[in-house]
Motif scaffolding. Structure first.
Motif, PDB file in Angstrom:
ATOM      1  N   THR A 217      14.377  26.909   0.044  1.00 43.80           N
ATOM      2  CA  THR A 217      13.075  26.374  -0.363  1.00 43.80           C
ATOM      3  C   THR A 217      11.948  26.979   0.461  1.00 43.80           C
ATOM      4  N   SER A 218      12.144  27.037   1.767  1.00 41.79           N
ATOM      5  CA  SER A 218      11.115  27.598   2.650  1.00 41.79           C
ATOM      6  C   SER A 218      10.827  29.050   2.297  1.00 41.79           C
ATOM      7  N   THR A 223       6.937  27.417   2.532  1.00 38.55           N
ATOM      8  CA  THR A 223       6.665  26.121   3.154  1.00 38.55           C
ATOM      9  C   THR A 223       7.508  25.945   4.405  1.00 38.55           C
ATOM     10  N   GLU A 224       7.142  24.954   5.191  1.00 35.27           N
ATOM     11  CA  GLU A 224       7.965  24.601   6.341  1.00 35.27           C
ATOM     12  C   GLU A 224       9.308  24.039   5.858  1.00 35.27           C
ATOM     13  N   GLU A 226      12.212  21.580   5.344  1.00 36.11           N
ATOM     14  CA  GLU A 226      12.335  20.118   5.332  1.00 36.11           C
ATOM     15  C   GLU A 226      13.665  19.758   4.689  1.00 36.11           C
ATOM     16  N   GLY A 265       3.815  19.042  -5.842  1.00 30.90           N
ATOM     17  CA  GLY A 265       4.543  19.431  -4.642  1.00 30.90           C
ATOM     18  C   GLY A 265       5.872  20.067  -4.997  1.00 30.90           C
ATOM     19  N   ILE A 266       6.825  19.956  -4.095  1.00 28.70           N
ATOM     20  CA  ILE A 266       8.134  20.572  -4.286  1.00 28.70           C
ATOM     21  C   ILE A 266       9.193  19.487  -4.432  1.00 28.70           C
ATOM     22  N   LEU A 340       2.973  29.193   7.181  1.00 29.27           N
ATOM     23  CA  LEU A 340       3.796  28.358   6.308  1.00 29.27           C
ATOM     24  C   LEU A 340       3.061  27.055   6.004  1.00 29.27           C
ATOM     25  N   ARG A 341       3.056  26.668   4.733  1.00 34.58           N
ATOM     26  CA  ARG A 341       2.384  25.429   4.337  1.00 34.58           C
ATOM     27  C   ARG A 341       3.257  24.223   4.676  1.00 34.58           C
ATOM     28  N   PRO A 342       2.643  23.103   5.025  1.00 31.12           N
ATOM     29  CA  PRO A 342       3.434  21.881   5.221  1.00 31.12           C
ATOM     30  C   PRO A 342       4.183  21.538   3.931  1.00 31.12           C
ATOM     31  N   TYR A 343       5.399  21.064   4.076  1.00 31.61           N
ATOM     32  CA  TYR A 343       6.188  20.657   2.909  1.00 31.61           C
ATOM     33  C   TYR A 343       5.589  19.405   2.296  1.00 31.61           C
ATOM     34  N   GLN A 344       5.353  19.446   1.001  1.00 31.28           N
ATOM     35  CA  GLN A 344       4.841  18.278   0.279  1.00 31.28           C
ATOM     36  C   GLN A 344       5.835  17.894  -0.799  1.00 31.28           C
TER      37      GLN A 344
END
Length: 438
Positions: A217-218, A223-224, A226, A265-266, A340-344
């Motif tokens: 996923t990252s 993204t970060e 998670e 988001g994801i 890297l974007r924060p995971y949402q």
């Protein structure tokens, strides 16, 4: 520290001499000339670390430096880079990786648990020391899924990553389908054959798949990492009846990890899924793994192959070693850590394929009508409802298996409807709910 481009050997230290570590050591010792011909710098195994120095691992270790403490291997001046194959998210594995990066030495690891828990911290440490952190072998063994997301996909928009990421679960589900036997019986056989651990929790309850999915996923979405905030469900509840029903409906049950980009988001999830029999992932059987990457320019890219085992995983480690030997130094998570974007986490949304629901319904007047009413109250449209009466199950406390197939609906609606049905006392066992992919 950047590795100099020269003809001098690239001295490798391997921490952990289990199945994968021993296989890698044998390859480095027996194929040194072939490997050197393929890389810009020769590769030479110089040091190893393990708990037991005396154990026979199928290679001659007499010319190697042995370190009982893995962190000492990382600080060995005769080691240019460290391969971590110890496993586990903390302890010796984390210590040796941190020690190597802090010393300015590149690291290659196959440790998905470590990356899922500490990947962001380790990526930042690698960038600070200006050294690579590579982990092709951490996801799907011999399949170059990390390489595809890191090197082949950039410039395209990835909308979804999914896959069969655990060979133990895939082996169990394949045998349950082919032989009509129960989960517990196949698991016991898998443990006897070495396909499953003595404690299979990490595999069969979906956590291994979740760790691998978090890494994919990252890389896919920038993204970060998670791994803790995702829906995870294993395969313990799958029965031969579910397998038979899936086959009748034209599906096959697989444990999938799915990461999907949505407008909120994801969405990350791990759970059993019914796949159409003619779909690519449905054809992946036994201990094999597969990863599907959906992009805007190339459509669906599917990679499949051995997902575990000494040779397959060692081959992925060798691929990373060859990159370093050629002077390639990719970013650990494709993008710089700071970008890297924060995971949402995405909101729960409509599922495109509907749901398979198996209920054990108490045989009493009005039960079916009450169940249908509860489904309607939650806006769930039923495609079909089938009662599978068992001739031997009779009497005042008997129950009947009922299979419901829904049209597209919200997962939250299905879960809430099931909670209401259970509360009404119309079933005598927890409902079985499986997503259906179209």
């Amino acid at each position: 520290m950047t590795l100099p481009s020269s003809d001098s050997p690239l001295r490798v230290g391997v921490a952990g001499l289990g199945t994968v570590g021993a296989a890698l050591a044998r390859l480095l010792l027996t194929r040194a000339q072939e490997l050197s011909a393929e890389g810009a710098r020769p590769l030479r195994l110089t040091a190893v670390s393990a708990r037991d120095a005396s154990k026979d691992r199928g290679f001659d270790a007499s010319g190697l430096t042995f370190h009982a403490n893995a962190a000492d291997l990382a600080r060995d001046p005769n080691v240019d880079l460290v391969v971590e194959l110890i496993g586990g998210e903390d302890g010796a594995a984390k210590s040796v990786v941190e020690a190597a990066l802090e010393t300015g030495k590149p690291v290659i690891t196959a440790n998905k648990a470590l990356l899922a828990a500490h990947g962001l911290q380790l990526a930042a440490l690698a960038e600070k020391s200006s050294v690579p952190l590579l982990f092709e072998a951490a996801v799907a063994g011999g399949i170059p899924a990390i390489r595809a997301l890191r090197d082949a996909v950039p410039g395209q928009k990835v909308t979804r990553v999914s896959g069969i990421l655990n060979g133990t679960c895939n082996y169990i589900l394949t045998r349950m389908e082919n032989e009509g036997i129960a989960f517990d019986d196949v698991l016991a056989d898998a443990q006897r054959l070495g396909y499953a651990e003595a404690d299979p929790t990490f595999d069969v309850d979906g956590f291994d798949t979740a760790h691998k999915l978090a890494i994919l996923t990252s890389l896919a979405f920038g993204t970060e990492i998670e791994a803790s905030d995702m829906y995870v469900e294993g395969i313990r509840a799958i029965t031969p009846d579910d397998m038979a029903a899936a086959a009748e409906l034209g599906y096959r049950i697989k444990l999938l990890g799915v990461a999907q980009l949505t407008d909120t988001g994801i969405e990350q999830r791990v759970h059993p899924t019914m796949l159409p029999l003619d779909s690519t992932l449905a054809q992946i059987n036994g201990v094999l793994n597969a990863v599907a990457i959906d992009t805007d320019l190339l459509g669906e890219i599917v990679l499949s192959g051995p997902g575990a085992g000494g040779d397959a995983t060692a081959a992925s480690v060798l691929a990373d070693l060859q990159d370093l030997a050629r002077g390639l130094e990719p970013k650990p998570l494709r993008l710089p850590r700071g970008t890297l974007r924060p995971y949402q986490k995405a909101r729960m949304r409509a599922h495109e394929g509907g749901y398979y629901v198996r209920l054990s319904v108490v045989d009493k007047p009005g039960a079916f009508a009450a169940i249908a009413q509860r489904m309607a109250e939650h806006g769930i449209s039923l495609q079909s409802i089938v009662q599978r009466r068992k001739p031997t199950d009779t009497g005042p406390h008997s129950h009947q298996p009922v299979i419901i197939i829904t049209h597209e609906t919200m997962e939250l609606s299905v879960r809430e409807a099931m909670d209401a049905i259970v509360a009404d006392g119309h079933v005598n066992a927890a409902p079985q709910i499986i997503r259906i992919e179209r």
